[in-house]
Each structure stands twice: as C-alpha cells, then as structure tokens.
Design an enzyme around this catalytic site. Sequence first.
Site, short mmCIF file in Angstrom:
data_model
loop_
_atom_site.label_atom_id
_atom_site.label_comp_id
_atom_site.label_asym_id
_atom_site.label_seq_id
_atom_site.Cartn_x
_atom_site.Cartn_y
_atom_site.Cartn_z
N ASP A 84 0.92 -4.10 -4.13
CA ASP A 84 0.56 -4.14 -2.71
C ASP A 84 -0.28 -5.39 -2.44
O ASP A 84 -1.27 -5.63 -3.12
CB ASP A 84 -0.23 -2.87 -2.36
CG ASP A 84 -0.55 -2.77 -0.88
OD1 ASP A 84 0.00 -3.56 -0.09
OD2 ASP A 84 -1.37 -1.91 -0.51
N ASP A 134 4.75 -5.32 2.66
CA ASP A 134 3.78 -5.80 1.68
C ASP A 134 3.62 -4.88 0.47
O ASP A 134 2.72 -5.07 -0.35
CB ASP A 134 2.41 -6.01 2.34
CG ASP A 134 1.87 -4.73 2.97
OD1 ASP A 134 2.62 -3.76 3.07
OD2 ASP A 134 0.68 -4.73 3.37
N GLU A 135 4.47 -3.86 0.35
CA GLU A 135 4.37 -2.93 -0.78
C GLU A 135 5.74 -2.74 -1.42
O GLU A 135 6.75 -2.63 -0.73
CB GLU A 135 3.89 -1.55 -0.32
CG GLU A 135 2.49 -1.51 0.23
CD GLU A 135 2.16 -0.11 0.73
OE1 GLU A 135 1.50 0.64 -0.03
OE2 GLU A 135 2.56 0.23 1.85
#
Length: 330
Positions: free
Chosen positions: A6, A100-101
Amino acid sequence: MFALVDGNNSYASCERVFDRALRGTPLVVLSNNDGCAIARSAEAKALGVGMAQPIHEVPKDVRRQLVVRSANFTLYGDLSARVLAILRDAAPRVEPYSIDESFLDLVGIHDRLAFARDLRERVHRGRGIPNCVGIGPTKVLAKAANKIAKRGGGVVALTDTATRDAVLANYPTGDLWGVGSRTAAKLAARGIRSAAELRDAPPADVLIAFGVPIARGQRELQGHPCIALEEIEPDRKQIIVSRSFGQRVDDHEAIAQALATFAVRACEKLRRRGLVAGGVGIFANSDVFRPELRQHHPSRTVNLPRPSSDSRVMLATGKNQQVDQRRQRR
C-alpha cells in the site's frame, strides 16, 4: 500467504514524484470538486488536517502553511500502473485492489520478510512511492499487518500465532477491513471491541447478528482464507469519468469540450476491459461548497441503439443531447 502493498499518502506521494519542491512541505490533495482533503502528507497530518475534511473548515493559520493540489487521477493511475508492473515482476500472482493497494500471493516464497523489504525498496527507488507491506495468512490479516506497518517499520508479518494474538488483542474492530463505524458500534454493544474478541466470539452468533461478510471476516481472523485473490478485475456495471474545473465556468463550449474528453476516456476504459456500454449518462454539478450561489445539478441518460465502445458513437450521442437541450431552452 498474502502480502498487501500500500502506497503511503499515495496521491500526495504521486504529486511529489513530479514536483520535488513539494517534498517536506505540508501537502493536501483535494477531491474532484476541490472541496475535501483526500490525501495528506505526513506534514499536513501533523498540522491537524483530517481525512475528508472540507478545506474551508481548516483554520486559516493552518491553510496558509499548506500547499494544495487538485486531484489528478490520470497521473495517479499512470503511476499506479508502473508500480503494478514491479509487483507483477516480483510475485507469481497479483490482485490490484485499488489505485494504491495490491494483494500478492506469496506461495513459494520462503523468506517472506526479506522479499517484502526488497520489494518495498524497489517500489520506492524505482517509482518514487513510499509504501508499506503487511503479510498474513489471509487478506484480512495482511490488511491489518499493513496498517500496523504504517505506524513504523514499513514491513509487518502476522504469520505466527503468538504475534497475531498480541496484535489482535489491541486491534480495534473499527480498523478491520470490511468493518465500518456502525458495525463496530454494534459489535461493541455486544462486548466485542477488539479483533481478538471478534475472532473468538461464537461463530453462530456472529453470523446471525451480522451476516455473512462479518462471519467471513471472523474466519479470516482465525487464519482461514475465505476471500480469494482476484487477478482479473470483475466486469463493472458502470464506468464514470469526471473532473472538477479549476475555476468557475459558464462557457458552454468549454463544458462541451470537457464532455468530449471524458467520453473518449470512458471509451478507452471500456475497450481495455473488452466491454461495451448500453447507455450514456451526462451530469454536472455546481459548487456545493458555495451555498450562497444558485445551485444547479442537470443530468441526462440515453440508451444507445446498440451497445458500443466506439468513441465516435459516444461523442455523437453527447452532441445530440447538447443540441436537444438548446432547442428546449429556446
């Protein structure tokens, strides 16, 4: 075994990749309508700027210290794709969970901590995005490990029973993946406040009171994988492309050009996923953060003669709607 990678303060970090002058400064990225903070650098958090806080509610003395940027999701998506390329090169199976993960399958990787530390450094060095890695036998535990990793250290593994017991005993249910504030309050009313207490609660009671999603999360806390890795994104029912203007706009031609740009981008997304659309919806909103101004929220939805991902069809449909609206105004 799963890992969750992340990005830290992801949108703010993306802005800093392309503007080095922003590094070390209190930086806030605002939502589409430039209304609320959706990303904050560590410096901005230290000044007390809250997540989703309307920017006009930030005290003036704090606002003067901030650098504020409008969200640029095209930029963030491009950097996300670059990070994903590194992850796919490193792990046998990868699921992009959000911009973003990403979840990684660590099957066959023996020294998982060394792998995670090396991968974290590769992403930071190669793409400029600081990040943390959480490791666990299930997705829920990997997510919890990642949240703890963000408090310091950068890499946390919940792979052995003793470590898990110690961590989950002090891990609030409200911080668990899939447990919102309302559910956390209902759990607390039953005396379940920590992840360990949820893990050890009678499964039948949890299922009856909270349903399958929370029961599945309980199993994951017990170390039993119930949420599979999804390498292929499921087909979407809807694709939305939108962006706020940087300043007030009352020119119909400027709005028409923006609509054309969004239509082209939406079709690109459709084609990348091998999808077609059966209809087109157009909407616009005035500035809801300026209630003293006249508010206007027009929208229109049109079914296509046949499903399509052709930009020309979408552009023609949008143009026809603009013509129809002008005729109606006359």
